[in-house]
Design an enzyme around this catalytic site. Structure first.
Site, short mmCIF file in Angstrom:
data_model
loop_
_atom_site.label_atom_id
_atom_site.label_comp_id
_atom_site.label_asym_id
_atom_site.label_seq_id
_atom_site.Cartn_x
_atom_site.Cartn_y
_atom_site.Cartn_z
N TYR A 260 0.86 -1.19 0.00
CA TYR A 260 0.00 0.00 0.00
C TYR A 260 0.89 1.23 0.00
CZ TYR A 260 -3.47 3.38 1.69
OH TYR A 260 -4.28 4.48 1.83
N CYS A 261 0.73 2.07 -1.00
CA CYS A 261 1.66 3.20 -1.22
C CYS A 261 0.92 4.53 -1.10
CB CYS A 261 2.31 3.08 -2.60
SG CYS A 261 3.19 1.54 -2.87
N THR B 297 2.16 7.06 1.83
CA THR B 297 3.08 8.00 2.48
C THR B 297 4.20 8.44 1.54
OG1 THR B 297 2.62 7.00 4.62
CG2 THR B 297 4.62 8.30 4.45
N SER C 131 1.35 12.57 7.89
CA SER C 131 0.03 12.80 8.46
C SER C 131 -0.85 13.62 7.53
CB SER C 131 0.16 13.52 9.82
OG SER C 131 0.82 12.69 10.76
N GLN D 11 2.42 -8.91 46.10
CA GLN D 11 1.19 -8.20 45.74
C GLN D 11 1.44 -7.08 44.73
OE1 GLN D 11 -1.09 -5.70 48.64
NE2 GLN D 11 -2.62 -7.32 48.41
N GLN E 137 9.22 -5.38 32.29
CA GLN E 137 9.53 -5.02 33.68
C GLN E 137 9.32 -6.22 34.60
OE1 GLN E 137 10.76 -2.06 34.15
NE2 GLN E 137 11.00 -2.09 36.39
N GLY F 69 15.73 -8.17 34.40
CA GLY F 69 16.81 -8.12 33.42
C GLY F 69 16.63 -9.11 32.28
N GLU G 164 -0.70 4.02 10.07
CA GLU G 164 -2.15 4.08 9.82
C GLU G 164 -2.76 5.36 10.41
OE1 GLU G 164 -2.82 2.11 7.69
OE2 GLU G 164 -2.51 0.00 8.10
N ARG H 160 -12.34 16.50 16.64
CA ARG H 160 -13.09 17.22 15.60
C ARG H 160 -14.55 16.79 15.60
NH1 ARG H 160 -10.48 16.22 10.03
NH2 ARG H 160 -8.87 17.59 10.90
#
Length: 388
Positions: free
Chosen positions: A122-123, A125, A131, A279, A337, A341, A364, A376
């Protein structure tokens, strides 16, 4: 109002999960490390109908609803998020072609696209039009019975390895903005098409991403998709579904991370007991699951609005995309997290899911654009009662 999956949807879910865990998950780390584009596995997905999920049945697709499609894509993304995301883009481009292309183009391409034997990019951008897609500058000039295309595209998924390009180009004047844009089906190997390097990316390494340059590329007029000037409208219709698709890929990545985190918490011991007994970590996992369930339901609400052609479908798709991609990334991040490590090394897949999910907040339509679209609409009279 029934939130349960029906028997057919459960069957889709089970089939997609089995395929993802059997064909995608075992290879995902190698595809990521070596930048392998697994066209053979995508073709196998096509054999199951996953390369033409919502394409019309008369074009070789499954004719599924967007809700059914979301259920399938979530499972595929839990196997390999990057590859599932490409499958989602291929579905969007193939749907545009199978819905609006000429009969000749449909006859030549649809069966191969919906079966996964050939792939689509899909072309939209461009270097100067991200945007602000309506400002694109790639041109398609009518010359007798042909169009001649000049310009460039960037950040194109699959570029250089796919067979056809669903391209947005300007047939009108620049000052016409979106009204001057037309959609075309461009075979990817034509003279005058040049591909840039495969970009080095944070994630999405199982699919190539390249710039494309068009120099006097000539295509027959019957390769136009829809009428002249309809391209932006077609693009936006495609992106409503594309936003649900990519949001779903975030949910799939996050669900995989929750699965890994839960197993790790039950196994890993510190201070003489499993870390699942602490906990603070229980609460973290509880928040992750709560937010992911909310994101999943928001996607399914938006998909239902799109299936029903609701007047506010674009707003619901934008809200779902923004919310689910933000939640999906944060769940992946929190899973790292919880692994401590170990979550930061590539032996554990959570870091790959996080890297692959990050770009979903950008493509997207960035999440800032999603907020703009939502705001808007909500500022219109009566909107606070309509969007609930």
């Amino acid at each position: 109002m029934d939130f349960n999956l029906n028997e057919e949807q459960q069957a889709f879910q089970e089939a997609a999960r089995a395929f993802a865990q059997g064909e995608m998950a075992p290879m995902a780390a190698e595809w990521d490390e070596k930048k392998i584009f697994p066209k053979d596995v995508i073709a196998k997905a096509g054999e199951m109908g996953f390369c033409g999920m919502y394409c019309p049945e008369d074009a070789g697709g499954m004719g599924l609803s967007r809700l059914d499609t979301a259920i399938i894509l979530e499972e595929l993304a839990a196997g390999c998020t990057s590859t599932a995301a490409f499958i989602s883009i291929h579905n969007m481009a193939s749907w545009m072609l199978s819905s609006w292309a000429s009969d000749e183009v449909k006859a030549e391409w649809c069966a191969d696209l919906t079966s996964g034997q050939k792939l689509a990019s899909y072309c939209l951008t461009e270097p100067g039009a991200g945007s602000d897609a309506g400002s694109l500058r790639t041109t398609a000039k009518k010359d007798g019975d042909d169009y001649v295309i000049n310009g460039s595209k960037m950040f194109i998924s699959g570029a250089g390895s796919t067979d056809i390009l669903v391209l947005m180009a300007r047939t009108g004047r620049q000052e016409e903005g979106p009204r001057g844009i037309t959609c075309f089906a461009v075979p990817a190997n034509l003279d005058g098409i040049h591909y840039g390097k495969n970009e080095d990316k944070m994630g999405w390494n199982s699919q190539p991403t390249r710039a494309i340059t068009f120099e006097d590329v000539r295509i027959p007029a019957n390769h136009r998709i829809g009428s002249e000037g309809e391209g932006f409208k077609i693009a936006m219709k495609g992106l409503d579904g594309g936003r649900i698709n990519i949001a779903t890929c975030s949910v799939g990545a996050a669900q995989a991370c929750i699965n890994h985190a839960q197993a790790y918490m039950l196994e890993r011991k510190q201070f003489g007991k499993p870390i699942a007994s602490f906990q603070a970590l229980q609460f973290k996992l509880a928040d992750m699951v709560t937010e992911l369930v909310a994101a999943r339901q928001m996607i399914r609400l938006a998909a239902s609005k799109l299936d029903a052609n609701h007047s506010d479908k674009t707003t619901y798709c934008a809200m779902a995309k923004r919310f689910a991609t933000d939640v999906g990334f944060e769940v992946c991040n929190q899973a790292i997290q919880l692994h401590g490590g170990y979550g930061y090394i590539r032996e554990y897949p959570v870091e790959r899911f996080m890297r692959d999910a990050r770009v979903h907040q950008i493509l997207e339509g960035t999440n800032e654009v999603m907020k703009m679209l939502t705001a808007r609409r909500i500022l219109e009279e009566g909107a606070t009662d309509a969007i609930r």
